[in-house]
Design an enzyme around this catalytic site. Structure first.
Site, PDB file in Angstrom:
ATOM      1  CG  MET A 174     -15.114  12.795  47.550  1.00 35.92           C
ATOM      2  SD  MET A 174     -16.478  11.936  46.734  1.00 35.92           S
ATOM      3  CE  MET A 174     -15.648  10.460  46.152  1.00 35.92           C
ATOM      4  CG  HIS A 225     -22.045   8.036  54.874  1.00 36.62           C
ATOM      5  ND1 HIS A 225     -23.172   7.308  54.582  1.00 36.62           N
ATOM      6  CD2 HIS A 225     -21.521   8.394  53.667  1.00 36.62           C
ATOM      7  CE1 HIS A 225     -23.334   7.236  53.265  1.00 36.62           C
ATOM      8  NE2 HIS A 225     -22.334   7.892  52.693  1.00 36.62           N
ATOM      9  CD  GLU A 226     -18.725  10.742  53.181  1.00 40.11           C
ATOM     10  OE1 GLU A 226     -18.169  10.097  52.273  1.00 40.11           O
ATOM     11  OE2 GLU A 226     -19.887  11.165  53.085  1.00 40.11           O
ATOM     12  CD  GLU A 250     -22.761   7.317  48.244  1.00 41.87           C
ATOM     13  OE1 GLU A 250     -23.024   7.364  49.461  1.00 41.87           O
ATOM     14  OE2 GLU A 250     -21.699   7.761  47.764  1.00 41.87           O
TER      15      GLU A 250
END
Length: 598
Positions: A267, A301-302, A324
């Site tokens: 997350m 990515h995060e 996303e």
């Protein structure tokens, strides 16, 4: 509670916005948590209503409006949330709720695991903490205070910069007060809090403008020493985003929490990313090369969400691919720039074809931006993420890297600190490059995988090579009829000796010159492209680098496939033809063939 279908077409702004919010989490000795929210609300000038319904399902202890305690008959509390009426244009709302995180088994909102506290607020977990406008288009600045007995926990973490850490003695008991402030507006789904006794490793990074950033990774003691690769990956991600997109980190610290007790994969909470430990831990004695690459990718990515998702977020959950799909594309480019681009592309396409294409062809087929949903958690699909990344990649294929970078920079500058839509992203690409991309928006609204049927003819008398391309998209649930898409088909032509024909361009049909051949723009149900001055019949190398998420039907004989395997300059296509060839030929034929594989 019976769920109702929500539709994209029904989107409306809230009646009020939130200027700022102060949160106090008081962790009690009985393992309950008292949460106090002080928020400043102000009227949305685009609406006239003076009512406000706050999302929430926590135990309500008290509520004050402008410091005046409200009685239970002055508001409505039900399954829909907390509703207030006859509100002034600006007011302060104080709400106190009681939470029992040790009894929370949903792993949403604030929950406890192994005596540590974690939050998970995407998509709608914040409403389990307090009553709030728990929707992505409401962004505000958060100040968070965490209170607990001193030495009960060693880490009291939240979003932003730590602005104070002090001990207060109350009734002869020492309590620790830690205050965090996030100067950047964010929606409630990006709020994070971790209260734990995890171990940590530390490092630092100096941004290109010279600002020092403290880097910390928190994890269980038995795996903390296996988090160094994740730390190295984080530093590479910080540097790559500066070099590739001129995006610099904006706070004084960046934290990662890795625990087996986190139910989600990972997350991107602002400055406080939370991971399941399996995506972070990499032991050199047991992890494979793929494991190390995967850690690097997911950490990147995060982190990349800091700009594409956090600083600019999605207006509503229908726009989920806006953050996303875009960030998947960015982490794919990160891996490609750091390693072998062709190999990375092969893995990306394999995953797309094996998982997203069947989704597109099945009863659950849906567009990159669906029109409706019953359960928001069902939105997190291969179509939204991976096909969404392919849609972003097509922007870059059409505009080139420089054009894409200009468009992304304009998008981030225009919408910084706010919530955007897929139309906003497309418009930024249009405005930054002066091109017409309106047809391209069909990629967001039409489900299914386009099927291209390509036929060739060669006119030896006039030295012309013709390609006729027909596109079709099969009917999908609730979409029986489809419009023709804008499809970038990257291709090249090879001579009979295997040499690339240089500077080819069609005299008929829309195209874009590319350093690796030409990109044909397929825009109609049937398109014809005519290449002149082609002395001998060539062999086409089609859909180079898988330039669009489509299926291609084009007949090549064995000798033509062998020619592409041996000589195609595009490594992805050479690999693709190699696989196609070996699947259609017998083992004896393969053994008897002498071919050179690069």
């Amino acid at each position: 509670m019976t769920k109702t279908v929500k539709y994209l077409k029904d989107y409306q702004q809230p009646n009020f916005w939130i200027e700022s919010v102060n949160l106090i989490f008081n962790i009690k000795e009985d393992q309950s948590v008292e949460v106090t929210s002080d928020a400043i609300y102000y009227k949305n000038p685009n609406t006239t209503a003076n009512t406000l319904t706050l999302d929430g399902n926590a135990q309500l202890l008290a509520i004050k409006l402008d410091n005046n305690t409200l009685s239970s008959n002055s508001y409505q509390l039900n399954a829909a949330g907390l509703t207030l009426t006859n509100l002034p244009n600006k007011f302060k709302l104080n709400i106190v709720t009681q939470l029992y995180p040790w009894n929370n088994k949903s792993c949403m909102g604030l929950f406890a695991a192994n005596n540590n506290l974690f939050t998970q607020c995407e998509p709608e977990g914040f409403r389990s903490i307090t009553y709030f406008l728990d929707r992505p288009d409401v962004l505000t600045k958060y100040t968070t205070t965490i209170i607990c007995q001193d030495k009960l926990y060693n880490s009291l973490l939240s979003n932003g910069n730590k602005i104070s850490n002090e001990i207060k003695i109350i009734n002869d008991i020492a309590y620790r007060y830690v205050v965090w402030h996030d100067p950047f507006k964010k929606p409630s789904y990006l709020f994070a809090l971790v209260v734990s006794n995890l171990s940590k490793i530390e490092d630092s990074y100096i941004t290109k403008s010279g600002k020092p950033v403290k880097l910390e990774i928190f994890a269980d003691n038995d795996v903390i020493n296996d988090c160094h690769h994740a730390m190295h990956s984080l530093k590479r991600a910080l540097k790559w985003d500066e070099e590739r997109f001129n995006l610099e980190y904006d706070l004084n610290n960046f934290m990662i929490v890795a625990t087996n007790d986190f139910n989600m994969g990972a997350m991107e909470n602002k400055s406080l990313n939370i991971f399941n430990a399996k995506y972070i831990v990499a032991n050199k004695n047991t992890a494979t090369d793929t494991d190390f690459l995967n850690v690097e990718s997911v950490v990147g990515h995060e982190y990349f969400h800091n700009w594409t998702g956090n600083r600019v977020t999605c207006r509503d959950w229908f726009q989920l691919s806006l953050k996303e799909g875009l960030t998947v594309f960015r982490d794919q480019e990160f891996s490609s720039d750091l390693h072998n681009r062709s190999v990375e592309r092969i893995f990306e396409v394999k995953d797309l074809v094996q998982h997203q294409f069947p989704e597109d062809a099945g009863p659950l087929a849906h567009s990159v931006r669906p029109e409706s949903y019953l359960e928001i958690n069902n939105f997190y699909t291969n179509t939204v993420y991976n096909k969404g990344a392919e849609v972003v990649r097509m922007y870059q294929t059409i505009l080139g890297k420089d054009g894409f970078n200009r468009g992304l920079a304009l998008y981030l500058a225009k919408h910084d600190g706010s919530a955007a839509t897929c139309e906003d992203f497309c418009q930024a690409m249009i405005d930054a490059n002066g091109v017409d991309l309106n047809q391209f928006m069909l990629w967001y609204s039409q489900a299914g995988t386009p099927h291209l049927t390509i036929k060739e003819t060669y006119d030896s008398l006039n030295h012309e090579y013709h390609l006729t391309i027909t596109q079709q998209i099969a009917a999908t649930p609730n979409q029986p009829e489809k419009k023709p898409m804008l499809i970038p088909l990257k291709m090249g032509l090879l001579s009979s000796s295997g040499h690339e024909l240089i500077d080819i361009k069609p005299e008929q049909g829309q195209y874009i010159k590319h350093e690796d051949g030409v990109v044909l723009l397929v825009t109609d149900t049937t398109n014809k492209f005519v290449f002149k001055n082609i002395k001998h019949k060539p062999t086409p190398s089609l859909l180079r680098d898988f330039s669009a998420p489509v299926k291609v039907d084009f007949k090549l004989n064995a000798n033509e496939r062998l020619l592409l395997i041996n000589h195609d300059n595009n490594e992805f296509n050479r690999y693709y033809q190699y696989n196609k060839f070996f699947k259609i030929k017998s083992l004896n034929y393969i053994i008897n063939c002498t071919i050179k594989i690069h």
